[in-house]
Write a protein that holds these residues in place. Structure first.
Motif, PDB file in Angstrom:
ATOM      1  N   TYR A  55       0.862  -1.179   0.000  1.00 46.28           N
ATOM      2  CA  TYR A  55       0.000   0.000   0.000  1.00 46.28           C
ATOM      3  C   TYR A  55       0.899   1.229   0.000  1.00 46.28           C
ATOM      4  O   TYR A  55       2.091   1.156   0.301  1.00 46.28           O
ATOM      5  CB  TYR A  55      -0.931   0.031   1.223  1.00 46.28           C
ATOM      6  CG  TYR A  55      -0.206   0.140   2.545  1.00 46.28           C
ATOM      7  CD1 TYR A  55       0.142   1.378   3.077  1.00 46.28           C
ATOM      8  CD2 TYR A  55       0.155  -0.994   3.258  1.00 46.28           C
ATOM      9  CE1 TYR A  55       0.822   1.482   4.282  1.00 46.28           C
ATOM     10  CE2 TYR A  55       0.829  -0.902   4.460  1.00 46.28           C
ATOM     11  CZ  TYR A  55       1.159   0.338   4.968  1.00 46.28           C
ATOM     12  OH  TYR A  55       1.836   0.435   6.156  1.00 46.28           O
ATOM     13  N   ARG A  56       0.324   2.343  -0.352  1.00 49.40           N
ATOM     14  CA  ARG A  56       1.020   3.618  -0.184  1.00 49.40           C
ATOM     15  C   ARG A  56       0.036   4.616   0.402  1.00 49.40           C
ATOM     16  O   ARG A  56      -1.178   4.468   0.273  1.00 49.40           O
ATOM     17  CB  ARG A  56       1.639   4.112  -1.484  1.00 49.40           C
ATOM     18  CG  ARG A  56       0.681   4.604  -2.516  1.00 49.40           C
ATOM     19  CD  ARG A  56       1.439   5.174  -3.737  1.00 49.40           C
ATOM     20  NE  ARG A  56       0.500   5.700  -4.688  1.00 49.40           N
ATOM     21  CZ  ARG A  56       0.190   5.115  -5.839  1.00 49.40           C
ATOM     22  NH1 ARG A  56       0.761   3.984  -6.183  1.00 49.40           N
ATOM     23  NH2 ARG A  56      -0.690   5.669  -6.648  1.00 49.40           N
ATOM     24  N   ILE A  57       0.599   5.626   1.061  1.00 47.06           N
ATOM     25  CA  ILE A  57      -0.205   6.677   1.677  1.00 47.06           C
ATOM     26  C   ILE A  57       0.175   7.992   1.008  1.00 47.06           C
ATOM     27  O   ILE A  57       1.356   8.260   0.774  1.00 47.06           O
ATOM     28  CB  ILE A  57       0.038   6.742   3.195  1.00 47.06           C
ATOM     29  CG1 ILE A  57      -0.309   5.392   3.825  1.00 47.06           C
ATOM     30  CG2 ILE A  57      -0.785   7.867   3.827  1.00 47.06           C
ATOM     31  CD1 ILE A  57       0.146   5.243   5.245  1.00 47.06           C
ATOM     32  N   GLU A  58      -0.830   8.796   0.704  1.00 50.40           N
ATOM     33  CA  GLU A  58      -0.611  10.082   0.052  1.00 50.40           C
ATOM     34  C   GLU A  58      -1.337  11.172   0.825  1.00 50.40           C
ATOM     35  O   GLU A  58      -2.357  10.917   1.460  1.00 50.40           O
ATOM     36  CB  GLU A  58      -1.133  10.042  -1.388  1.00 50.40           C
ATOM     37  CG  GLU A  58      -0.467   8.984  -2.240  1.00 50.40           C
ATOM     38  CD  GLU A  58      -1.109   8.823  -3.605  1.00 50.40           C
ATOM     39  OE1 GLU A  58      -2.235   9.323  -3.821  1.00 50.40           O
ATOM     40  OE2 GLU A  58      -0.490   8.184  -4.464  1.00 50.40           O
ATOM     41  N   ARG A  59      -0.794  12.394   0.746  1.00 54.76           N
ATOM     42  CA  ARG A  59      -1.416  13.568   1.364  1.00 54.76           C
ATOM     43  C   ARG A  59      -1.776  14.545   0.257  1.00 54.76           C
ATOM     44  O   ARG A  59      -1.013  14.725  -0.691  1.00 54.76           O
ATOM     45  CB  ARG A  59      -0.456  14.232   2.343  1.00 54.76           C
ATOM     46  CG  ARG A  59      -1.025  15.499   2.963  1.00 54.76           C
ATOM     47  CD  ARG A  59      -0.066  16.129   3.974  1.00 54.76           C
ATOM     48  NE  ARG A  59      -0.433  17.491   4.278  1.00 54.76           N
ATOM     49  CZ  ARG A  59      -1.398  17.858   5.112  1.00 54.76           C
ATOM     50  NH1 ARG A  59      -2.098  16.944   5.737  1.00 54.76           N
ATOM     51  NH2 ARG A  59      -1.670  19.127   5.327  1.00 54.76           N
ATOM     52  N   ARG A  70       7.954   5.840   3.094  1.00 53.48           N
ATOM     53  CA  ARG A  70       7.893   4.870   4.188  1.00 53.48           C
ATOM     54  C   ARG A  70       9.242   4.758   4.882  1.00 53.48           C
ATOM     55  O   ARG A  70      10.286   4.900   4.262  1.00 53.48           O
ATOM     56  CB  ARG A  70       7.497   3.492   3.655  1.00 53.48           C
ATOM     57  CG  ARG A  70       6.052   3.395   3.238  1.00 53.48           C
ATOM     58  CD  ARG A  70       5.695   1.974   2.849  1.00 53.48           C
ATOM     59  NE  ARG A  70       6.431   1.488   1.696  1.00 53.48           N
ATOM     60  CZ  ARG A  70       6.093   1.704   0.443  1.00 53.48           C
ATOM     61  NH1 ARG A  70       5.030   2.406   0.168  1.00 53.48           N
ATOM     62  NH2 ARG A  70       6.809   1.227  -0.535  1.00 53.48           N
ATOM     63  N   LYS A  71       9.212   4.440   6.188  1.00 53.66           N
ATOM     64  CA  LYS A  71      10.446   4.144   6.930  1.00 53.66           C
ATOM     65  C   LYS A  71      11.045   2.838   6.428  1.00 53.66           C
ATOM     66  O   LYS A  71      12.235   2.732   6.206  1.00 53.66           O
ATOM     67  CB  LYS A  71      10.155   3.996   8.426  1.00 53.66           C
ATOM     68  CG  LYS A  71       9.858   5.267   9.149  1.00 53.66           C
ATOM     69  CD  LYS A  71       9.605   4.965  10.620  1.00 53.66           C
ATOM     70  CE  LYS A  71       9.094   6.173  11.351  1.00 53.66           C
ATOM     71  NZ  LYS A  71       8.722   5.868  12.736  1.00 53.66           N
ATOM     72  N   TYR A  72      10.193   1.832   6.303  1.00 51.91           N
ATOM     73  CA  TYR A  72      10.616   0.502   5.870  1.00 51.91           C
ATOM     74  C   TYR A  72       9.953   0.250   4.534  1.00 51.91           C
ATOM     75  O   TYR A  72       8.738   0.152   4.449  1.00 51.91           O
ATOM     76  CB  TYR A  72      10.218  -0.553   6.902  1.00 51.91           C
ATOM     77  CG  TYR A  72      10.592  -0.130   8.299  1.00 51.91           C
ATOM     78  CD1 TYR A  72      11.918  -0.106   8.700  1.00 51.91           C
ATOM     79  CD2 TYR A  72       9.624   0.299   9.195  1.00 51.91           C
ATOM     80  CE1 TYR A  72      12.272   0.311   9.975  1.00 51.91           C
ATOM     81  CE2 TYR A  72       9.968   0.715  10.476  1.00 51.91           C
ATOM     82  CZ  TYR A  72      11.294   0.719  10.854  1.00 51.91           C
ATOM     83  OH  TYR A  72      11.631   1.142  12.105  1.00 51.91           O
ATOM     84  N   GLY A  73      10.737   0.140   3.473  1.00 54.46           N
ATOM     85  CA  GLY A  73      10.202   0.193   2.125  1.00 54.46           C
ATOM     86  C   GLY A  73       9.757  -1.094   1.492  1.00 54.46           C
ATOM     87  O   GLY A  73       9.279  -1.084   0.384  1.00 54.46           O
ATOM     88  N   SER A  74       9.886  -2.243   2.154  1.00 53.89           N
ATOM     89  CA  SER A  74       9.538  -3.488   1.475  1.00 53.89           C
ATOM     90  C   SER A  74       8.294  -4.130   2.085  1.00 53.89           C
ATOM     91  O   SER A  74       7.941  -3.883   3.231  1.00 53.89           O
ATOM     92  CB  SER A  74      10.709  -4.466   1.531  1.00 53.89           C
ATOM     93  OG  SER A  74      10.984  -4.812   2.864  1.00 53.89           O
ATOM     94  N   ALA A  98       6.066   5.637   8.379  1.00 54.91           N
ATOM     95  CA  ALA A  98       6.220   6.761   7.457  1.00 54.91           C
ATOM     96  C   ALA A  98       7.308   7.700   7.957  1.00 54.91           C
ATOM     97  O   ALA A  98       7.441   7.922   9.156  1.00 54.91           O
ATOM     98  CB  ALA A  98       4.902   7.521   7.327  1.00 54.91           C
ATOM     99  N   GLU A  99       8.058   8.231   7.022  1.00 54.25           N
ATOM    100  CA  GLU A  99       9.042   9.278   7.321  1.00 54.25           C
ATOM    101  C   GLU A  99       8.299  10.606   7.256  1.00 54.25           C
ATOM    102  O   GLU A  99       8.541  11.434   6.384  1.00 54.25           O
ATOM    103  CB  GLU A  99      10.182   9.247   6.291  1.00 54.25           C
ATOM    104  CG  GLU A  99      11.031   8.014   6.336  1.00 54.25           C
ATOM    105  CD  GLU A  99      11.957   7.989   7.543  1.00 54.25           C
ATOM    106  OE1 GLU A  99      12.199   9.055   8.151  1.00 54.25           O
ATOM    107  OE2 GLU A  99      12.423   6.897   7.887  1.00 54.25           O
ATOM    108  N   TYR A 100       7.367  10.777   8.190  1.00 56.64           N
ATOM    109  CA  TYR A 100       6.456  11.908   8.079  1.00 56.64           C
ATOM    110  C   TYR A 100       5.782  12.137   9.421  1.00 56.64           C
ATOM    111  O   TYR A 100       5.404  11.183  10.102  1.00 56.64           O
ATOM    112  CB  TYR A 100       5.401  11.578   7.011  1.00 56.64           C
ATOM    113  CG  TYR A 100       4.401  12.661   6.747  1.00 56.64           C
ATOM    114  CD1 TYR A 100       4.730  13.769   5.981  1.00 56.64           C
ATOM    115  CD2 TYR A 100       3.116  12.575   7.253  1.00 56.64           C
ATOM    116  CE1 TYR A 100       3.807  14.760   5.729  1.00 56.64           C
ATOM    117  CE2 TYR A 100       2.184  13.559   7.000  1.00 56.64           C
ATOM    118  CZ  TYR A 100       2.538  14.651   6.238  1.00 56.64           C
ATOM    119  OH  TYR A 100       1.623  15.630   5.985  1.00 56.64           O
TER     120      TYR A 100
END
Length: 129
Positions: A55-59, A70-74, A98-100
């Motif tokens: 999944y991905r998260i968007e703003r 993401r912090k952990y990309g896999s 997330a790096e956010y």
């Protein structure tokens, strides 16, 4: 590639639509601090689809959607079958991966569902208050 953007809060769309639906299990608003949320993917088509853990998260910023890194990309490469005509699968989304630093605003989760003919990007919009 077909994009499907269905707002989580419109449950009437789920009943009428012959598509794949992604929606939050507990409404479309999340309070800070953001943690984990459960989403359900519902297959309202006549075809079998598969999806994975990805999944991905968007703003939504400045009139466009921006992906949150993401912090952990896999992700484990596992295929989940979602049966046709109302088949469901629940996923837990870790918003903390997330790096956010989340703040109030409009966000969405994107997952991919595919079969032999189609690759669909399914979106679920939510708000952080």
């Amino acid at each position: 590639m077909q994009k499907v953007d269905i707002n989580c809060s419109d449950n009437s769309v789920e009943r009428r639509c012959k598509s794949i639906v992604l929606q939050l299990m507990n409404g479309d608003t999340i309070a800070l601090p953001a943690g984990k949320v459960d989403v359900v993917m519902i297959n309202n088509t006549d075809s079998l689809y598969t999806t994975g853990k990805y999944y991905r998260i968007e703003r939504f910023e400045d009139k466009e959607w921006v992906e949150i890194p993401r912090k952990y990309g896999s992700f484990e490469d596992i295929g989940y079958v979602i049966k046709p005509n109302g088949g469901k699968r629940i996923f837990t989304i870790n918003l903390q991966n997330a790096e956010y630093a989340y703040r109030k605003g409009k966000y969405r989760i994107c997952k991919i569902a595919s079969n032999d003919k189609n690759k669909l990007y399914i979106y679920c919009t939510f708000y952080i208050m």
